[in-house]
Every structure is written in C-alpha cells, then in structure tokens.
Design an enzyme around this catalytic site. Structure first.
Site, PDB file in Angstrom:
ATOM      1  N   HIS A  32     -20.929 -12.181  -0.484  1.00 20.58           N
ATOM      2  CA  HIS A  32     -21.605 -13.178  -1.313  1.00 20.58           C
ATOM      3  C   HIS A  32     -20.582 -14.258  -1.635  1.00 20.58           C
ATOM      4  O   HIS A  32     -19.783 -14.121  -2.562  1.00 20.58           O
ATOM      5  CB  HIS A  32     -22.126 -12.550  -2.601  1.00 20.58           C
ATOM      6  CG  HIS A  32     -23.244 -11.566  -2.397  1.00 20.58           C
ATOM      7  ND1 HIS A  32     -23.022 -10.269  -2.013  1.00 20.58           N
ATOM      8  CD2 HIS A  32     -24.591 -11.690  -2.530  1.00 20.58           C
ATOM      9  CE1 HIS A  32     -24.194  -9.627  -1.924  1.00 20.58           C
ATOM     10  NE2 HIS A  32     -25.152 -10.462  -2.227  1.00 20.58           N
ATOM     11  N   GLU A 410     -31.954  -0.418 -26.818  1.00 19.54           N
ATOM     12  CA  GLU A 410     -31.378   0.799 -26.248  1.00 19.54           C
ATOM     13  C   GLU A 410     -30.512   0.494 -25.034  1.00 19.54           C
ATOM     14  O   GLU A 410     -29.477   1.129 -24.813  1.00 19.54           O
ATOM     15  CB  GLU A 410     -32.485   1.785 -25.843  1.00 19.54           C
ATOM     16  CG  GLU A 410     -33.335   2.303 -27.000  1.00 19.54           C
ATOM     17  CD  GLU A 410     -34.525   1.399 -27.298  1.00 19.54           C
ATOM     18  OE1 GLU A 410     -34.658   0.337 -26.650  1.00 19.54           O
ATOM     19  OE2 GLU A 410     -35.323   1.754 -28.194  1.00 19.54           O
ATOM     20  N   HIS A 472     -44.104   9.344 -26.860  1.00 20.92           N
ATOM     21  CA  HIS A 472     -42.850   9.751 -27.497  1.00 20.92           C
ATOM     22  C   HIS A 472     -42.412  11.165 -27.091  1.00 20.92           C
ATOM     23  O   HIS A 472     -41.440  11.672 -27.631  1.00 20.92           O
ATOM     24  CB  HIS A 472     -42.989   9.671 -29.020  1.00 20.92           C
ATOM     25  CG  HIS A 472     -42.964   8.264 -29.544  1.00 20.92           C
ATOM     26  ND1 HIS A 472     -43.782   7.272 -29.046  1.00 20.92           N
ATOM     27  CD2 HIS A 472     -42.208   7.671 -30.504  1.00 20.92           C
ATOM     28  CE1 HIS A 472     -43.537   6.145 -29.690  1.00 20.92           C
ATOM     29  NE2 HIS A 472     -42.586   6.354 -30.569  1.00 20.92           N
TER      30      HIS A 472
END
Lengths: 662, 662
Positions: A32, A410, A472
């Site tokens: 790249h 998170e 959950h």
C-alpha cells in the site's frame, strides 16, 4: 489553505522514505504505497525533530510512542525504523517486505524490542490503542513523576480509522479526558479504497474533533517546516491534538498520485523509474545516498542526551521507588502477591456462603488494589459489575485514579486496554456484560494476536441473567471466545475457583485472559481448602465416583458445576458411580498430558457436558457415547430459575440424560 | 433553555404511560423506569399527533416506523401499544411484564404483527436499524412513488446509544446521505447507569450532529406542545433531524427523578403511592381512567383515513406494479428466479475455469440484479469484493441506487442491513472481509436473534489472503459464526456450489445467512451438472470411495475441498478407498436425518476434517479415530501457497494424516 495547498519542494529525507517504500512494494508485487508516499513529510518532521526515541534501546520506558494506525501503510514504519537505525530493520529486511519470515510483514506486528509498538491493520484499533497508551502514560506520570514518565503518544491515522465507530469513541473520550499528550496526524488525502471520501462522508472532520474538545491544527501535509511547527504547538497544548494534514495520496507517483489507485494499485518498475525522474532521485533501488542516510541516522541519535538524563534520574530515585518502577515495567508481580488470594480461599470456605459470581470477582480484585499497576476500565456498568470499589476515577483533573469510566463504549474499552498493556507498566482490566463482548471482540482478537496480558472481565454470563431476556443472555459467546487462538477463557464455579482463576490470569503474561462470571449466586462447590491451585490444570475431578468403578462423568463449568454436583448425588443414590469434573479453563486443560486428561475425563465412562450455553465445541470431550445438557438456541425473558427449568438445565435432567446413555 | 427547562404541568395522557410503567415495574420487581417516565411527554406528542400507524393492521407497509433504541425502557413501548389499542397488548400482558411467556419481555423483541418493529437492548443497534429503515424507505419511495411508500422513521435514543461507535457511524452516514425522513428523539437526561453523563462525556452532542449535517432542535422534553411543534418542523426539513429533548430521568418518582437510581433502581409500592399523590393520579394500579384511555384509543385511530387512502392508491396502481409491490412486501421471490443460477451452473461447468471465490459471488449476484429488492452495502471494499457491478450508488441525490457506500463502518453496515430487512421490501446484503466480521458481529447476532433474512457476505476467508498477514486472515471466525444459533454459514467450494448456496440463502427467509468466500482462485470440483441442489442438505459425498469399502472420509469446506480431492487421489492410488465429503453448510447438514448423515460421514471410517481454520467445532463429525488438518493458531504474512505449505494444509499431509489413523 487552498484545496491542495502549496506543495513545497520535497526534501531528500522524505524521499528516502518514498523510495524505500516504492522499491520494496515493487519488489513484493503488492503493498500500500498511498500512506508512505503521502505521509513521508509528516513522518520526517516527527521523527527528525520531535520524537523521543532510541533505536539502540527500543524499549526505553519513557520513549515517545508511535502508532501507525493506518497499518496497511506498513512500509512507512519499516522505512523509518530502517533509516533511524533499528538493528532489526536492515536493508535486507526491507528487501524481503511481505515475504515469509520477513520482519517487514504485510501489516506491522507488535515487537517492542524491534521498535513496533503495536499490531495494526484492522482500522480504528491503532488510534484506540494510542489512546490507551496515553492513559497509561498519564497514570504512571502521576505515580512516578515527570522525571520518570513523561512522553507523548503519536498516531498516524487515515480516513478509515476515523470512520470506524471505535475511532469515534476514541475521539469522544480522549477529548473528555483531555489527554494532552496524545497527538494524531491525520492523512487527509480525500481518498479511500472505494475512491473519493465524498462517497461516504461529508462532515468536517476537524470540526468533529473540535466538538469533542480537541485542539485541531490544519496544515499542509507536505510542508515539513509547517508540520514541525504544528507539532511543537500540539505538544504545548493541554488538549489532545489533531493535525489535519492535507496530503496527496501516493505523492511522487505521477500515474497514481491523488487517485483511487494511489491507495494500493499495483506498482511497476516503470512507476519507480518515473518517480525517480520526477523527484530527482538518481539512486538505484534500495540504494540510499550517504547524506540522507547520515541525516536519518543522526535523527535516530537525537534523544541520546535525554536518554542518559532519564537514566540518571531513574538511578537517583529512592531505592524502593526505583525497584517498584522496574518491577512494573518488567511485568513482574510482587513477591507474595498471591497471599491475599490464599487467605480469601480460606475465609470464603469458612463463610460457606453463596455469592453473586461477578461480586466475587469484584471482591477479589478489591483485595488486589495493593497492586498499583492494575487499571480497570468499565463500560458504564459500575454498579452491576462493581470492579471500582476502593479505586479512584481517572479523570481530566486527577490522573492518579486507576478506574476509567469508559462510557457505553465497549469497543474503545477493549482497544484501550490493549494500548495500556502494549505501553507497559499497567495491567488492564476491561469490564462489561458477556453479551456485549461482541462489541469489543475486534479488540480481543488483537489482544490474542499480539499476546497482550489484558484481562477481559464479563458478568451476566448466561440465561442466569433472567428477565432482561435473550439480547442480554449469552449462549454462543463462550464458544466463540474459546475458538480464538491464544485466548484463555476462565469460567469459575465458585469463589474458590474464582480466586484460583484470577491468580492464573494475573500470572499469565503471554496473552489475554477472559474472565466470565455469573450474575446469579454461586454456591460453594469447593468446600475443602487445598494449597494447590486446582484450576491450574484447566480441569480436575471435583467429586470422584464412589462405590465402584466410575460409570458416568459429568463435565461442567461455572454456575452449572453446582447442578452437576446435585445430579451426581442423585446418580450415586441410585447406585451409579458418577464423578463431577470442573472445567474452568479448556485451554489449560488441553495443554495437559494425555494421561491426565484421560484420567479426568474417565475412560469408558458416559460423559455429559453441562453448560448453560450451546454445545458447539464440547464434542471434543464427550466421546461417541456422550451427551450434553445446555442450550440449543437463544434464551428467553423470564426469571432465571424458570429459564433453567424451561431449557432443561436441571439436576434431574442431567441425571436422566446420563442414565439414558448408560 | 435553562439547565432543566420549564417543566409544564404534565398531562393525563403522558401520566397514563407513567403509571402503566410504574405499576408494571413494581409488579415485576425490576425494570427500567427511567425511559418511560422521562420520555412520556415525547411519546405522547409523537403518537397522538404525528405517527402514522394503524393498530388494527400493524404491518401496514407504509406505516411510520418507531424504534425504541434505548430498549431497556421497554415499558414505554408496551404502554404505547396497549394505550393505542394493539390487540396483542391487553392489560393482562402489561401485568405480566417480564414474566415467562409474556409479550412484554425484558427488552422489546421483534414482532411486526404485534407492533414491535425491531428487537432492541444492545445499545446503538436500534438507531442503526432505524437508519436502515430510512434507507429502505427512500429506495422504495424512489421505486414505487410517493403514493405507495412515503413514511417517516422515528427513533427514541438515550445517551448510551450515542456513545456507542455504531451510533456515531450512523450519525455520520445518515448526515452524508441526508435521510430527511429519519427523526431521532434524544432523551437528554444527563444520567447513565454509572451516574452523571459528565463521568464519560463532555462534548456538545447537538453540535456533533450538526457537524454531520443534521438538523437539530433543542426542546423541553416535558412540553408536549413544544415537542409536537419540533416534530412538525423536523418532518419538513430535508435533513435528518435530531430533537435534543431535555428531560428529567424517571420524572414523577420523587425519590429517584433526576438521579442515578432513576435509571433502574428498584421501585417499591411506596414509590408508586408517592407518585400518585405527586401527579394527582387517584386510580388504582393498572386502572386507566376512561377519558385518558379514550383519548389514547382515538390517537390509535388517527391514521384511519390515511390508511384507506393508501389502499385506494395501491389498488389504483397498474396490475403489474401492484403485484410487484405486494410480492416484495411478502418477501416472495419471483417465479423462476433461480433459472439464471441454473444456467450459471451449466456455463461454469462448460468453462471449467478456476475463479477467485469472491468474484464468483459477485458474478452470481450481478446475474440477480434483476431482483429490484436486492440492496447491497459494502464497507469501502468495492473493488476487492466487487458486488457493485451493474448497481447504481444510493446517494443523497439519487435514491434509486441499490448500492450503499457504507464507508469503513462495518458495524453500521450490518445493523443497517438488519433495519432494511425488518422494514421489509428489501433483501439486504452486507459485504466486507471475513476478518472484519467481528466488527459487525453484534449486528449479526441481532439478525440471528430476530430471524431476519440478511445476507452477510465475506471475502478473504483464510490464510489464502496471504501477504496481508494474520490481522487479515480469519482462523477462528468460521467457528465463532457457526456457534451462533439461527445463523447459517455457507462456505462453497467452487462456482457450482456458490450458485447453489446463493440459491439457498435467497430462499431462506427465517434467519440470516453468512456467505464466506475465498480471495484466491477456486478450481472447479463439481464438474458434472446436477439439476439437484446438492448443497441443500448441507453436506454430501462429492467423490465416493472406489475399489472397495470406504476406509477414509475426507471432510472439507470451501477452498480446501480441492485439496481433499487431490488427497483422495493419492489415497486411491495407494489402494485406500477414500471419499470426499463437501460440507458447505453445517447447519443444514445437522438438520438431516441421522441415516443420511451417517451415510455421508461413513460408518467406521477414518474421518479427517480439512479446513484452513481452527479445529474448534469439528469434533462432532470426526469421531474418536478422527483427525484434522487445519490451523492451530493465527496465520502469518507470506504468499498464500507458502502459508498452506507452512501450516501443512496440503494434499500430501492430508493423505498422510489419514494413513496414520487407519
């Protein structure tokens, strides 16, 4: 600044980077080029005028950290390490870019001994790691003082990293925490893999940073002096800084620069030749003119005085403080650190009470608050997971706190923990519900790949969550984490196993540990004290069969071990000799010798796996006569006890399943 | 607006919501009162004055969509559905909130027939689903015209959803695409589970939306008239709108309102009594005064005229257009749609060429461009995954395009696809590299849980990726996806299997399909045409053993099937009768009857699993004498062929492993 900015005559130092990259990529047949060619001046400004580092001691604790978050541009990093004189990046390594066994891998892979701070490639991870490094630096700075810990964290970043959610989470929290020593250089080239960035983004990226409380400087990314001045300004500003560097992707390759193909379009020898003409670079491939190399090597020695001064300051520290600093830098735990865990095992057996799984973990960790290197991040679940306790919060005003309120972010939390661990001097814990581990899974994978000793802590580990329902309630997540190489997954059955598993997790320095806890109460199943850490072998016979040769082996983990114990009693009462095996850590069990494993699993016994999760992965232990009691699909909303009944995870059902298979 | 804004006298309609929520939560013993009490006025304004819906026909295709992204506040939704007259939400359901079997589950679970548009709870998912619904609406609006598809998508959202990365990705892309009919109501209560939002965020959230091109209105979230006026303004604005509604969490509960405990602190009967006094609500628990209920039921009939007019317009459509609309609404594929796939199978066998796995998928999908309901999202990998081809881009200016440039936002892409599928009328594909499936995994889990027919398409499925190295090489991801309930994972071996697997994926309407393709060339292993879709049984004998009773069964998937075929030839040459079984979809194979499965797996044969991935999960097929040839850890950077050699995934090694176990 005009749309493209004035493009100053590029300098030989920057072109040294360009041609190493071009030559290596042409030789490798792929790579790249966009980043190394577009960011050559930015890298030159940073590494020749600002970075504090020492190629002769890549792991100098107080070095500035550099993260190439746009890791696909790896040749930029390899070129820098080569040019500044890192021993591990000789020209032969550059020539072997992307070949098997080369140090110049497709994407940079963590090797701090060689100068690579962190593995990057999956976008957004690197800047979130850099954020974690800056948090670790600020914390250690508060603990050991300016003289010992006082460095910057720099990250290069492309558009992709900033589009990723985890990048956005980072922008928000770094601004909130005012991490003034975190400095990003954004490669604003307006090109992504698909083409113009205008295909997928319209917002003013600089304004987005400013909203979050960042200091933003817009600068011509090909003007070394301007970049250097901006970096100097950034270093003084108390806010985290973002240099918006307007660049031309793949600059120097006439055919591709500023184009979509600049990102990673195939390079040919003819491109390299054309670039040599365009940039006035008469040297053969991989040949570096002496003056450029000398200047780069001098840059590599820039921080020698600072390095020596730092060592003088370290030596001048009081003995105890110095020993403590060196201990946590080495990742060694203090002698006798496990004593509190042994005491806890004894006390908990005396008390004999059932306790909520996650609160056991919180209590154990509170006992370890004596370890100054522990830092805890939590994703807005302080109360239900309770790993804060005696810790102070780490805030913009007070860096001595070891508890980071991560907000409902998170993914950032996991990647932050990786950055802390990669930084060194800190043992990070990241706490949330197990169902949300998927949000941080990309970071968990990176921790496993890098072998970082992060502790990923989870509560609410099964249908035991109850009424909050299937969103959950993890059922597949234990399996998905056990499938990950180099990840140890611990699911303790009670407080004694929890203490043992935590001891193992803290001692494990070569990779991450996942600590899984129930929300509900865990009755004590290990009610006789043993000096030995029985969990260390991953699985063991908790209760042996009695009254004859073992016919049944019940294998269980976590909250289901107590159910297996009850099922065993029923079987024994019916005259069927049955054992219970607790399997708190499959990875450790699988490392044991075959004789031990066979003895634990029981040769020629009917084996029943018991876990409030899917069977996926269990068959390895069950054998052809084996059975499984657990989940076969997602959970449901209702009281936990009712769910265990509904899904048939009960002592009665376990015993029946064993008898059916005898 | 002052810090808390003027709190107008709340109205009976809003209090009707409040007390249903309070009474249900007190009865259930747990719940999240913060949202229903804090957003009662906002919900009242929306549902009584703006929402287009019909409780008598919850699935009216042109209804406005409502998403409760802060799904923990589920009682708000259940109260609204009850009050407006949805048959499935009688008062008995409200009373059974969070009990086993109740329709009022802990978090809302998708059931469009009952009025629940989407399952929410994991934060950020809902607003990203709403984004997908708005994309689907705009696309279908362009296709069928204003008269048939012309509705708003409303989402309620808390601070958590906006902190999540996926929420930030949504803000950015929705602004870019100028989805004017997407309207968010932000519950700006300044409280999260941990306490004040100031623990984890400082930025001006409204400013962040404005930077992304949103229309933001700040409004007192307890002033019904002001909210209604803001909604009216939002509906007219061509930009996506965000109402920043300043609210007091748990408003009406004196002990908890505006506090951290307002979020989900335990409620007692005394709290309910105090609220009754404070708000002047003399009615018994679950008792609704007639005037309030009548007013709410009238709100539920508000759109009756619009509903009838819409049906008149539908009936007035040309027959063919109407049939097409009804077909795609029903999720039915057109008669004979598979013909192109059958032709493709034949042609591809005639051509007999190896092709890059992902390009096969791209070619197949290009053949299906005839299906107007297909929409493709891709995370900035258009060229290497190539599922655009003849599709136009969906842009702010042109809604007729079926290809969404998602940018480097995999998580949003997955959640967008879920929203499209939940909306109906669209079959979404989401395309990226398999290594990055972890980024969208939380959305994939939701698709599986909701049973949405999303196609998650992945390229670069193994070490076959080669030089990009281990960050980009999945090894554990197949296992982690196969562990997920209700997710079908397809990994075809060649172009013929790819056509068959795609046929199965499009026909599968009850859950998501994961389509996994190699980057590298797949030689043709199915070189005889069969009318039957052999992949439909998930696994089948590709090449039977010859010259005697089968002694060895080689089980493989995807790119490794060709290696197994070569290994079989070696074994046969050595006189060992060996079969190759292709297992493109474990989930379908596991659904077959035991006799078929046994016959395919081969009774009493040595079975060797072959997959360039970890063994985890394979043991179920291998039996106690079985072996596995694959990966035991992460990959490495190097040419693909060299990696296959290095990790021993070769015909020679497969054959040797079989012989070793005979």
């Amino acid at each position: 600044m005009s749309a493209h900015g004035p493009l100053h005559e590029t300098r030989p130092l920057a072109n040294a980077i360009r041609f190493l990259a071009i030559d290596a990529i042409v030789r490798a047949g792929e790579g790249h080029q966009g980043v190394p060619l577009g960011m050559a001046e930015i890298a030159t400004a940073l590494f020749t005028q600002h970075m504090k580092f020492n190629p002769a001691d890549p792991q100098w604790p107080d070095r500035d950290r550099f993260v190439l978050s746009n890791g696909h541009g790896s040749m930029l990093l390899y070129a820098l390490l080569h040019l500044t004189g890192y021993a591990q990046f000789g020209i032969d390594q550059i020539k072997s870019f992307r070949e098997m066994g080369s140090h110049c891998e497709g994407h940079p892979e963590l090797d701090t001994a060689s100068g690579i701070e962190v593995t990057t490639g999956p976008l957004g991870q690197g800047i979130a790691n850099a954020f974690g490094m800056a948090v670790a630096e600020a914390y250690l700075n508060a603990k050991f003082g300016e003289g010992i810990v006082n460095h910057y964290t720099y990250a290069f970043v492309g558009d992709g990293c900033l589009q990723e959610g985890v990048g956005q989470e980072m922008i928000s929290l770094a601004g909130h925490l005012q991490l003034g020593k975190l400095i990003l250089c954004w490669d604003d080239n307006r090109i992504t893999d698909d083409g113009s960035t205008s295909l997928s983004i319209s917002e003013d990226v600089s304004a987005r940073f400013r909203v979050a409380g960042w200091h933003v400087i817009e600068v011509d990314g090909h003007d070394i002096d301007a970049i250097s001045a901006a970096l100097a300004e950034a270093k003084c500003d108390p806010r985290p800084s973002m240099l918006a560097c307007r660049t031309v992707i793949a600059r120097g390759l006439a055919r591709l620069q500023g184009q979509r193909g600049g990102h990673s379009g195939k390079l040919f020898a003819a491109d390299a030749d054309a670039a040599r003409k365009q940039l006035g670079w008469p040297h053969a491939p991989f040949e570096m003119p002496h003056d450029a190399l000398d200047a780069w090597r001098a840059a590599g020695r820039r921080s020698e005085r600072e390095y020596l001064n730092w060592h003088e300051r370290l030596v001048a520290l009081p003995d105890e403080e110095r020993a403590e600093f060196e201990r946590i830098q080495a990742g060694r735990l203090p002698d006798g650190w496990q004593r509190v865990l042994e005491d806890y095992k004894k006390q908990t057996i005396e008390r004999g009470e059932a306790q909520a799984g996650i609160m056991i973990s919180a209590e154990i960790n509170d006992l370890l608050a004596q370890l100054p290197e522990r830092m805890v991040g939590c994703a807005d679940l302080e109360a239900p997971t309770s790993h804060k306790r005696s810790l102070l919060a780490f805030t913009a005003e007070d860096r001595s706190g070891a508890y980071v309120h991560c907000g409902v972010r998170e993914h950032l939390m996991g990647a932050m923990a990786n950055g802390m661990a990669a930084h060194g001097g800190v043992i990070p814990l990241a706490v949330t519900y197990l169902a949300f581990s998927d949000y941080e899974r990309p970071a968990m994978r990176m921790a496993a790949l890098m072998g970082l000793p992060v502790k990923f802590v989870f509560s609410h580990d099964s249908i035991g969550v109850g009424k909050n329902g299937p969103t959950h309630q993890p059922v597949e997540i234990l399996a998905s984490l056990r499938a990950m190489p180099n990840m140890r997954v611990f699911r303790p059955a009670d407080a004694v196993e929890a203490a043992e598993c935590w001891a193992l997790a803290y001692e494990h320095r070569r990779g991450p540990s996942t600590m899984v806890f129930a929300r509900q109460n865990l009755p004590l199943v290990r009610n006789r004290y043993s000096m030995d850490n029985l969990c260390a072998r991953g699985g063991y016979v908790l209760a042996e069969a009695e009254g004859g040769k073992r016919l049944v082996t019940l294998l269980a983990t976590g909250s289901e071990v107590a159910l297996a114990v009850e099922a065993r009693e029923r079987l024994q009462q019916e005259g069927i000799p049955a054992a219970v095996v607790s399997l708190p850590c499959w990875e450790l069990f699988d490392e044991q010798d075959p004789t031990y494993r066979q003895a634990v699993l029981g040769i020629d016994t009917v084996r029943i796996g018991v876990e409030a999760a899917v069977r996926f992965g269990w068959d390895r232990y069950l054998g052809e006569r084996g059975g499984f009691v657990g989940m076969s699909g997602f959970g449901a909303s209702g009281p936990a006890e009712a769910l265990y009944e509904r899904f048939g995870i009960t002592p009665g059902h376990i015993a029946a399943e064993a008898k059916r298979r005898l």
